[in-house]
Design an enzyme around this catalytic site. Structure first.
Site, mmCIF file in Angstrom:
data_model
loop_
_atom_site.group_PDB
_atom_site.id
_atom_site.type_symbol
_atom_site.label_atom_id
_atom_site.label_comp_id
_atom_site.label_asym_id
_atom_site.label_seq_id
_atom_site.Cartn_x
_atom_site.Cartn_y
_atom_site.Cartn_z
ATOM 1 N N LYS A 46 41.383 -2.732 -24.132
ATOM 2 C CA LYS A 46 41.117 -1.475 -24.833
ATOM 3 C C LYS A 46 42.267 -0.488 -24.604
ATOM 4 C CE LYS A 46 37.987 1.902 -26.463
ATOM 5 N NZ LYS A 46 36.636 2.422 -26.601
ATOM 6 N N ARG A 91 43.664 0.020 -33.898
ATOM 7 C CA ARG A 91 42.429 0.269 -33.133
ATOM 8 C C ARG A 91 41.205 -0.304 -33.843
ATOM 9 N NH1 ARG A 91 40.925 5.662 -29.488
ATOM 10 N NH2 ARG A 91 38.861 4.941 -28.886
ATOM 11 N N LYS A 107 37.366 8.868 -27.336
ATOM 12 C CA LYS A 107 36.494 9.295 -28.438
ATOM 13 C C LYS A 107 35.299 9.995 -27.823
ATOM 14 C CE LYS A 107 37.268 5.915 -32.123
ATOM 15 N NZ LYS A 107 36.614 4.869 -32.938
ATOM 16 N N ARG A 144 38.637 25.993 -25.099
ATOM 17 C CA ARG A 144 39.675 25.282 -25.870
ATOM 18 C C ARG A 144 40.172 23.997 -25.208
ATOM 19 N NH1 ARG A 144 41.052 30.618 -27.021
ATOM 20 N NH2 ARG A 144 40.250 31.105 -29.082
ATOM 21 N N GLU A 151 30.133 -6.530 -25.846
ATOM 22 C CA GLU A 151 31.462 -5.934 -26.021
ATOM 23 C C GLU A 151 32.517 -6.735 -25.246
ATOM 24 O OE1 GLU A 151 31.951 -3.495 -28.203
ATOM 25 O OE2 GLU A 151 30.001 -2.494 -28.380
ATOM 26 N N HIS A 178 31.247 -5.100 -35.677
ATOM 27 C CA HIS A 178 30.627 -3.792 -35.851
ATOM 28 C C HIS A 178 30.311 -3.441 -37.297
ATOM 29 C CE1 HIS A 178 31.661 -3.394 -31.661
ATOM 30 N NE2 HIS A 178 31.140 -2.196 -31.583
ATOM 31 N N GLU A 182 43.103 5.650 -34.305
ATOM 32 C CA GLU A 182 42.587 4.662 -35.239
ATOM 33 C C GLU A 182 43.210 4.746 -36.625
ATOM 34 O OE1 GLU A 182 38.469 3.833 -34.563
ATOM 35 O OE2 GLU A 182 38.295 2.626 -36.372
ATOM 36 N N ASN A 192 36.587 -3.077 -33.840
ATOM 37 C CA ASN A 192 35.355 -3.058 -34.631
ATOM 38 C C ASN A 192 34.857 -4.441 -35.027
ATOM 39 O OD1 ASN A 192 35.223 -0.263 -34.580
ATOM 40 N ND2 ASN A 192 36.592 -0.079 -36.330
ATOM 41 N N HIS A 220 26.722 -2.318 -37.206
ATOM 42 C CA HIS A 220 26.287 -0.952 -37.530
ATOM 43 C C HIS A 220 25.244 -0.954 -38.641
ATOM 44 C CE1 HIS A 220 30.106 1.061 -35.763
ATOM 45 N NE2 HIS A 220 29.096 1.153 -34.924
ATOM 46 N N HIS A 249 22.729 -1.283 -29.228
ATOM 47 C CA HIS A 249 23.995 -1.416 -29.946
ATOM 48 C C HIS A 249 24.648 -2.792 -29.748
ATOM 49 C CE1 HIS A 249 27.952 -0.431 -31.498
ATOM 50 N NE2 HIS A 249 28.478 -0.757 -30.339
HETATM 51 N N1 NAD Z 1 33.202 6.973 -27.066
HETATM 52 C C1 NAD Z 1 33.276 5.713 -27.429
HETATM 53 O O1 NAD Z 1 34.344 5.163 -27.649
HETATM 54 C C2 NAD Z 1 32.003 4.935 -27.524
HETATM 55 C C3 NAD Z 1 32.051 3.544 -27.653
HETATM 56 C C4 NAD Z 1 30.859 2.834 -27.680
HETATM 57 C C5 NAD Z 1 29.648 3.506 -27.566
HETATM 58 N N2 NAD Z 1 29.633 4.864 -27.445
HETATM 59 C C6 NAD Z 1 28.364 5.596 -27.299
HETATM 60 O O2 NAD Z 1 27.764 5.192 -26.083
HETATM 61 C C7 NAD Z 1 26.359 5.410 -26.179
HETATM 62 C C8 NAD Z 1 25.635 4.217 -25.601
HETATM 63 O O3 NAD Z 1 25.986 4.109 -24.243
HETATM 64 P P1 NAD Z 1 25.131 3.224 -23.230
HETATM 65 O O4 NAD Z 1 24.891 1.911 -23.820
HETATM 66 O O5 NAD Z 1 25.819 3.319 -21.915
HETATM 67 O O6 NAD Z 1 23.699 3.955 -23.225
HETATM 68 P P2 NAD Z 1 23.091 5.131 -22.348
HETATM 69 O O7 NAD Z 1 24.106 6.073 -21.896
HETATM 70 O O8 NAD Z 1 21.940 5.650 -23.104
HETATM 71 O O9 NAD Z 1 22.544 4.319 -21.063
HETATM 72 C C9 NAD Z 1 21.519 3.381 -21.245
HETATM 73 C C10 NAD Z 1 20.360 3.635 -20.293
HETATM 74 O O10 NAD Z 1 20.706 3.204 -18.979
HETATM 75 C C11 NAD Z 1 20.469 4.227 -18.031
HETATM 76 N N3 NAD Z 1 21.456 4.023 -16.971
HETATM 77 C C12 NAD Z 1 22.768 4.294 -17.010
HETATM 78 N N4 NAD Z 1 23.370 3.813 -15.906
HETATM 79 C C13 NAD Z 1 22.411 3.242 -15.156
HETATM 80 C C14 NAD Z 1 22.414 2.556 -13.918
HETATM 81 N N5 NAD Z 1 23.551 2.318 -13.266
HETATM 82 N N6 NAD Z 1 21.249 2.118 -13.436
HETATM 83 C C15 NAD Z 1 20.077 2.299 -14.134
HETATM 84 N N7 NAD Z 1 20.012 2.917 -15.310
HETATM 85 C C16 NAD Z 1 21.176 3.372 -15.806
HETATM 86 C C17 NAD Z 1 20.619 5.488 -18.828
HETATM 87 O O11 NAD Z 1 19.980 6.575 -18.201
HETATM 88 C C18 NAD Z 1 19.976 5.097 -20.158
HETATM 89 O O12 NAD Z 1 18.598 5.202 -20.072
HETATM 90 C C19 NAD Z 1 26.057 5.654 -27.638
HETATM 91 O O13 NAD Z 1 25.771 7.025 -27.813
HETATM 92 C C20 NAD Z 1 27.344 5.290 -28.343
HETATM 93 O O14 NAD Z 1 27.559 6.049 -29.517
HETATM 94 C C21 NAD Z 1 30.793 5.572 -27.413
HETATM 95 ZN ZN ZN Z 2 30.456 -1.235 -29.853
#
Ligand code: NAD
Ligand code: ZN
Length: 360
Positions: free
Chosen positions: A228, A242, A144, A122, A186, A249, A238, A246, A253, A266
């Site tokens: 942020k 918030r 999130k 929980r 971003e 986006h 949101e 976007n 998206h 992304h």
């Molecule tokens: N929660 C939120 O508010 C929010 C906001 C934006 C995006 N997201 C989510 O985030 C995700 C994308 O995150 P991301 O862009 O970090 O991608 P990711 O987590 O897939 O990382 C990208 C790649 O880089 C590698 N990597 C990570 N750190 C590294 C480092 N220091 N050195 C070498 N390689 C490294 C990872 O293993 C992966 O292959 C999506 O799933 C998206 O939906 C969430």
């Molecule tokens: Zn984004």
């Protein structure tokens, strides 16, 4: 040097700490929290291979009994199956209600770990140790969490704030260049929506940023997190404000969806979205063509795309926007700049105007 920012959410407030060499200090920081000695580090083999030892040493030297949970690398593993593995490991190793999860990785690891933490027994504590620029400036802050469902991205999730966000800019040295630039999209976004000075800094300090000069990185990550944190503390779930996060986006998206998440990261899709949404703002006389051009130039200066690819069906981009979970009752809402450093939310955008922007 370490910078600290507070995310102000009453009893759910937490700090974001940003610096260099932070991975070796995580253990002693965790000791100041009332966590049980049994905790778990969640990561993937890529990130764990690079930084796992250092983080585990620091955590274990601080007296914690730390379990490692690795899930396969990649967005396609941000799903209920990986989650099931995490729960099984936590249960088998008897993590309890005061245990904490430590997310070491990019946004994928952060999102799934946060979701696991929010539902295990929980809800237990978790800490974000983001290692991609995107995760450091965006996904690790704001609470999130979630996983993907085969019928939609991020469709299963919760709002669950971390207890701490611990950012080591040194980790960016191993990040693939393309991922770094995608994260920069971003950062540019924060400049446009809320901070003209940050925008100017990005313009003036491009070289030091791209050379991963630590002071410059700490500065842009700090400003991004401050913005942020400020937005999230005013509108955690949101309900309104918030949504300014976007910017870029709505179109971004749609581009990701229409290209089936295979053509763009992304941030790259968001870069295209930011440019086209700036053009939309120009068309509606919110900003001058000079301002729209400055936005496009900065996007391109960071090696990011600014235009839709040739051959991409504009009508499918449009219809994808209508299906977005953020479209309310079929009406398209956009976050549009009114100058660099400020945006307005504009509802019920005329579809014909939008069509002209997409087709230009
Ligand atoms: N929660 C939120 O508010 C929010 C906001 C934006 C995006 N997201 C989510 O985030 C995700 C994308 O995150 P991301 O862009 O970090 O991608 P990711 O987590 O897939 O990382 C990208 C790649 O880089 C590698 N990597 C990570 N750190 C590294 C480092 N220091 N050195 C070498 N390689 C490294 C990872 O293993 C992966 O292959 C999506 O799933 C998206 O939906 C969430
Ligand atoms: Zn984004």
């Amino acid at each position: 040097m370490m910078e600290k920012i507070k995310v102000d959410l009453a009893e759910r407030s937490y700090d974001i700490a940003i610096g260099s060499g932070m991975l070796d200090k995580i253990g002693s920081e965790l000791s100041s929290f009332p966590f049980s000695p049994k905790i778990a580090l969640v990561s993937n083999p890529t990130v764990f291979g690079l930084y796992g030892e250092r983080v585990l040493n620091s955590i274990r030297n601080a007296g914690f009994d730390c379990l490692e949970v690795l899930i396969d690398d990649g967005e396609e593993h941000k799903n209920l199956i990986s989650l099931q593995h995490i729960y099984s490991d936590l249960l088998r190793h008897k993590l309890d209600r005061s245990s904490a999860l430590i997310a070491l990785g990019g946004g994928v690891i952060g999102d799934i770990t946060g979701f696991a933490a929010s539902t295990y027994m929980r809800g237990i504590a978790y800490v974000q140790v983001p290692t991609t620029l995107l995760a450091q400036v965006d996904s690790s802050v704001g609470g999130k969490t979630g996983v993907n469902h085969e019928l939609g991205k991020n469709m299963i999730g919760t709002f669950w704030q971390p207890r701490l966000v611990w950012i080591d800019v040194e980790t960016l040295k191993t990040l693939p260049g393309k991922e770094l630039l995608a994260g920069m999209a971003e950062v540019i976004k924060y400049g446009v929506i809320h901070d003209g000075k940050l925008f100017d800094f990005l313009d003036a300090e491009k070289k030091s940023i791209l050379n991963l000069q630590e002071q410059a990185l700490i500065h842009i990550i700090k400003r991004s997190c401050e913005i942020k944190a400020d937005v999230v503390s005013k509108d955690e779930r949101e309900a309104g404000l918030r949504a300014i996060l976007n910017y870029g986006h709505t179109i971004g998206h749609a581009v990701e969806t229409v290209t089936r998440y295979t053509q763009y990261l992304h941030g790259e899709a968001v870069a295209i979205g930011m440019h086209l949404e700036a053009r939309l703002a120009q068309k509606l006389n919110f900003i001058s063509s000079d301002t729209a051009e400055r936005i496009r130039n900065l996007i391109e200066a960071y090696g990011l795309p600014s235009e839709l690819p040739h051959g991409l069906d504009r009508e499918s981009v449009l219809s994808s926007m209508h299906l977005d979970k953020k479209a309310i009752a079929g009406k398209l809402t956009f976050v549009l700049p009114e100058k660099i450093g400020s945006v307005k939310i504009k509802r019920e955008i005329d579809e014909q105007v939008l069509r002209e922007i997409l087709k230009a």
